[in-house]
Scaffold this motif. Sequence first.
Motif, PDB file in Angstrom:
ATOM      1  N   ILE A  31       6.374  13.312  -3.588  1.00  0.00           N
ATOM      2  CA  ILE A  31       5.313  12.399  -3.168  1.00  0.00           C
ATOM      3  C   ILE A  31       5.940  11.059  -2.796  1.00  0.00           C
ATOM      4  CG2 ILE A  31       3.225  11.168  -3.882  1.00  0.00           C
ATOM      5  CD1 ILE A  31       2.623  13.533  -5.728  1.00  0.00           C
ATOM      6  N   VAL A  32       5.692  10.623  -1.574  1.00  0.00           N
ATOM      7  CA  VAL A  32       6.258   9.377  -1.054  1.00  0.00           C
ATOM      8  C   VAL A  32       5.184   8.286  -1.118  1.00  0.00           C
ATOM      9  CG1 VAL A  32       7.317   8.244   0.942  1.00  0.00           C
ATOM     10  CG2 VAL A  32       7.759  10.678   0.493  1.00  0.00           C
ATOM     11  N   PRO A  33       5.477   7.115  -1.705  1.00  0.00           N
ATOM     12  CA  PRO A  33       4.472   6.052  -1.784  1.00  0.00           C
ATOM     13  C   PRO A  33       4.151   5.464  -0.415  1.00  0.00           C
ATOM     14  CG  PRO A  33       6.589   5.231  -2.528  1.00  0.00           C
ATOM     15  CD  PRO A  33       6.760   6.710  -2.317  1.00  0.00           C
ATOM     16  N   ASN A  34       2.972   4.860  -0.304  1.00  0.00           N
ATOM     17  CA  ASN A  34       2.570   4.220   0.951  1.00  0.00           C
ATOM     18  C   ASN A  34       3.287   2.890   1.165  1.00  0.00           C
ATOM     19  OD1 ASN A  34       0.575   6.180   1.700  1.00  0.00           O
ATOM     20  ND2 ASN A  34      -0.709   5.361   0.073  1.00  0.00           N
ATOM     21  N   LYS A  35       3.713   2.277   0.055  1.00  0.00           N
ATOM     22  CA  LYS A  35       4.322   0.938   0.141  1.00  0.00           C
ATOM     23  C   LYS A  35       5.375   0.803  -0.949  1.00  0.00           C
ATOM     24  CE  LYS A  35       3.109  -3.972  -0.482  1.00  0.00           C
ATOM     25  NZ  LYS A  35       3.954  -4.130  -1.664  1.00  0.00           N
ATOM     26  N   TYR A  36       6.492   0.180  -0.603  1.00  0.00           N
ATOM     27  CA  TYR A  36       7.538  -0.095  -1.584  1.00  0.00           C
ATOM     28  C   TYR A  36       7.358  -1.508  -2.134  1.00  0.00           C
ATOM     29  CZ  TYR A  36       9.815   4.155   0.034  1.00  0.00           C
ATOM     30  OH  TYR A  36      10.086   5.459   0.338  1.00  0.00           O
ATOM     31  N   PHE A  38       9.335  -3.890  -2.910  1.00  0.00           N
ATOM     32  CA  PHE A  38      10.120  -5.015  -2.381  1.00  0.00           C
ATOM     33  C   PHE A  38       9.689  -5.410  -0.962  1.00  0.00           C
ATOM     34  CE2 PHE A  38      12.436  -1.077  -1.593  1.00  0.00           C
ATOM     35  CZ  PHE A  38      12.717  -1.149  -0.238  1.00  0.00           C
ATOM     36  N   LEU A  39       8.692  -4.711  -0.428  1.00  0.00           N
ATOM     37  CA  LEU A  39       8.151  -5.055   0.893  1.00  0.00           C
ATOM     38  C   LEU A  39       6.706  -5.541   0.760  1.00  0.00           C
ATOM     39  CD1 LEU A  39       9.578  -2.110   3.027  1.00  0.00           C
ATOM     40  CD2 LEU A  39      10.435  -4.451   2.882  1.00  0.00           C
ATOM     41  N   LYS A  40       6.242  -6.284   1.758  1.00  0.00           N
ATOM     42  CA  LYS A  40       4.916  -6.894   1.689  1.00  0.00           C
ATOM     43  C   LYS A  40       3.807  -5.992   2.214  1.00  0.00           C
ATOM     44  CE  LYS A  40       6.646 -11.645   2.188  1.00  0.00           C
ATOM     45  NZ  LYS A  40       6.577 -12.890   2.996  1.00  0.00           N
ATOM     46  N   GLU A  41       4.127  -5.091   3.131  1.00  0.00           N
ATOM     47  CA  GLU A  41       3.103  -4.279   3.773  1.00  0.00           C
ATOM     48  C   GLU A  41       3.381  -2.794   3.574  1.00  0.00           C
ATOM     49  OE1 GLU A  41       2.990  -5.332   7.851  1.00  0.00           O
ATOM     50  OE2 GLU A  41       2.633  -7.476   7.482  1.00  0.00           O
ATOM     51  N   ALA A  42       2.312  -1.990   3.727  1.00  0.00           N
ATOM     52  CA  ALA A  42       2.452  -0.538   3.656  1.00  0.00           C
ATOM     53  C   ALA A  42       3.237  -0.035   4.866  1.00  0.00           C
ATOM     54  CB  ALA A  42       1.064   0.122   3.616  1.00  0.00           C
ATOM     55  N   ASP A  43       4.200   0.835   4.605  1.00  0.00           N
ATOM     56  CA  ASP A  43       5.045   1.438   5.647  1.00  0.00           C
ATOM     57  C   ASP A  43       5.689   0.379   6.543  1.00  0.00           C
ATOM     58  OD1 ASP A  43       6.278   3.609   6.791  1.00  0.00           O
ATOM     59  OD2 ASP A  43       4.653   4.013   8.211  1.00  0.00           O
ATOM     60  N   GLN A  44       6.085  -0.742   5.920  1.00  0.00           N
ATOM     61  CA  GLN A  44       6.746  -1.803   6.692  1.00  0.00           C
ATOM     62  C   GLN A  44       8.106  -1.304   7.182  1.00  0.00           C
ATOM     63  OE1 GLN A  44       6.878  -5.501   4.587  1.00  0.00           O
ATOM     64  NE2 GLN A  44       7.481  -6.686   6.382  1.00  0.00           N
ATOM     65  N   TYR A  45       8.437  -1.597   8.414  1.00  0.00           N
ATOM     66  CA  TYR A  45       9.649  -1.141   9.085  1.00  0.00           C
ATOM     67  C   TYR A  45       9.698   0.390   9.184  1.00  0.00           C
ATOM     68  CZ  TYR A  45      10.896  -5.885   7.699  1.00  0.00           C
ATOM     69  OH  TYR A  45      10.890  -7.247   7.492  1.00  0.00           O
ATOM     70  N   GLN A  46       8.517   1.049   9.029  1.00  0.00           N
ATOM     71  CA  GLN A  46       8.415   2.525   9.050  1.00  0.00           C
ATOM     72  C   GLN A  46       9.325   3.166   7.994  1.00  0.00           C
ATOM     73  OE1 GLN A  46       8.847   0.940  12.418  1.00  0.00           O
ATOM     74  NE2 GLN A  46       6.632   0.737  12.057  1.00  0.00           N
ATOM     75  N   LEU A  47       9.571   2.422   6.907  1.00  0.00           N
ATOM     76  CA  LEU A  47      10.498   2.913   5.888  1.00  0.00           C
ATOM     77  C   LEU A  47       9.899   4.080   5.094  1.00  0.00           C
ATOM     78  CD1 LEU A  47      13.349   2.007   5.229  1.00  0.00           C
ATOM     79  CD2 LEU A  47      12.461   0.664   3.326  1.00  0.00           C
ATOM     80  N   ASN A  48       8.581   4.045   4.833  1.00  0.00           N
ATOM     81  CA  ASN A  48       7.941   5.132   4.092  1.00  0.00           C
ATOM     82  C   ASN A  48       7.850   6.391   4.944  1.00  0.00           C
ATOM     83  OD1 ASN A  48       6.687   2.346   3.337  1.00  0.00           O
ATOM     84  ND2 ASN A  48       6.482   3.580   1.484  1.00  0.00           N
ATOM     85  N   SER A  49       7.534   6.204   6.216  1.00  0.00           N
ATOM     86  CA  SER A  49       7.480   7.358   7.125  1.00  0.00           C
ATOM     87  C   SER A  49       8.862   7.989   7.272  1.00  0.00           C
ATOM     88  CB  SER A  49       6.958   6.928   8.502  1.00  0.00           C
ATOM     89  OG  SER A  49       5.655   6.398   8.404  1.00  0.00           O
ATOM     90  N   LEU A  50       9.904   7.162   7.330  1.00  0.00           N
ATOM     91  CA  LEU A  50      11.271   7.673   7.438  1.00  0.00           C
ATOM     92  C   LEU A  50      11.657   8.433   6.177  1.00  0.00           C
ATOM     93  CD1 LEU A  50      13.926   7.891   8.985  1.00  0.00           C
ATOM     94  CD2 LEU A  50      14.600   5.678   8.004  1.00  0.00           C
ATOM     95  N   THR A  51      11.238   7.927   5.027  1.00  0.00           N
ATOM     96  CA  THR A  51      11.519   8.616   3.759  1.00  0.00           C
ATOM     97  C   THR A  51      10.900  10.008   3.767  1.00  0.00           C
ATOM     98  OG1 THR A  51      11.476   6.486   2.598  1.00  0.00           O
ATOM     99  CG2 THR A  51      11.336   8.459   1.245  1.00  0.00           C
ATOM    100  N   GLU A  52       9.646  10.102   4.209  1.00  0.00           N
ATOM    101  CA  GLU A  52       8.964  11.396   4.288  1.00  0.00           C
ATOM    102  C   GLU A  52       9.719  12.335   5.227  1.00  0.00           C
ATOM    103  OE1 GLU A  52       4.448  13.085   5.253  1.00  0.00           O
ATOM    104  OE2 GLU A  52       5.144  11.170   6.100  1.00  0.00           O
ATOM    105  N   PHE A  53      10.124  11.823   6.371  1.00  0.00           N
ATOM    106  CA  PHE A  53      10.846  12.637   7.358  1.00  0.00           C
ATOM    107  C   PHE A  53      12.165  13.162   6.792  1.00  0.00           C
ATOM    108  CE2 PHE A  53      14.267  12.602  10.524  1.00  0.00           C
ATOM    109  CZ  PHE A  53      13.847  13.618  11.364  1.00  0.00           C
TER     110      PHE A  53
END
Length: 291
Positions: A31-36, A38-53
């Motif tokens: 399960i990948v979180p929507n927001k990390y 240390f970041l201010k926004e959900a999927d900022q820099y597409q980092l969460n989407s990249l993690t899922e990929f």
Amino acid sequence: MKIKYIAILITCLLSASLFSQTNLNNYKYVIVPNKYEFLKEADQYQLNSLTEFLFNKCGFVALMEGSNYPDDVTKNRCLALKSNLIKDSGMFKTKLSVELKNCNDQVVFTSEMGESREKEYQRAYTGALREAFKSIEALNYKYVPNANNSVIASQEVETKSEVSKEIQQLREEIQNLKKEKEAVVVEKVEPKVEAVKEVPVEEMVVKEVSGTNTLIAKEPVNGFLYAQAIDNGFQLVDSTPKVVYKIKKTSIPDVYMVEGKNATLYKKDGNWVLEYYENNVLKQEELNIKF
């Protein structure tokens, strides 16, 4: 001696790697979180989407937090790992590692630290994340069902079934209590009025008051009236039941004013007397009242 220590260290690292791989192979989902944090926004820099990929690329079934989960993980959350990114502080480098926790919030795996010297945030974070995933890719993950997970799932299903039965029993008990309460309320609200035989009306007795032209008419009792408490007095109802009079309290005990009628009700010689004027004739009517 140095060669011996090096051999022992390599053996320990290989054992740890194999142990981690065996552990991770027992988990079907990540399960990948929507927001990390240390970041201010959900999927900022597409980092969460990249993690899922990247998890899907490594063979896992990655699920974004809050999405529609498959039935098996809904019934047994221990089939899934929760992922997170750990950021390490550095002046000239962006450092990230991937952390995986089980359903008991225990860390079961931490990847090697991925680094990037890029100054632009988008490239720095994605570059460091891809570097961290190299150690996960090296595990050659392949899902192997764990018998313990099946037992846990079976226990959870049984527990949910028992809870559902208890909830249904509680609902039935609440419904029965409501019905009993409604029956009691209806019984209290509906007044039970005994049938009263009508007393035949006798002829009116008229007396002349000496020294005046006023006549006093005394009328006999016709049935019973039942007193029901209202604000500042009572309402008198007959056996119909129908409200015949509404009487208001006065400062004198056993003396009431009759609402909507120029009359007074008072107690005399143990009897209730209604006194009023009609066509300049003072009339008195004895009432049988049950309080």
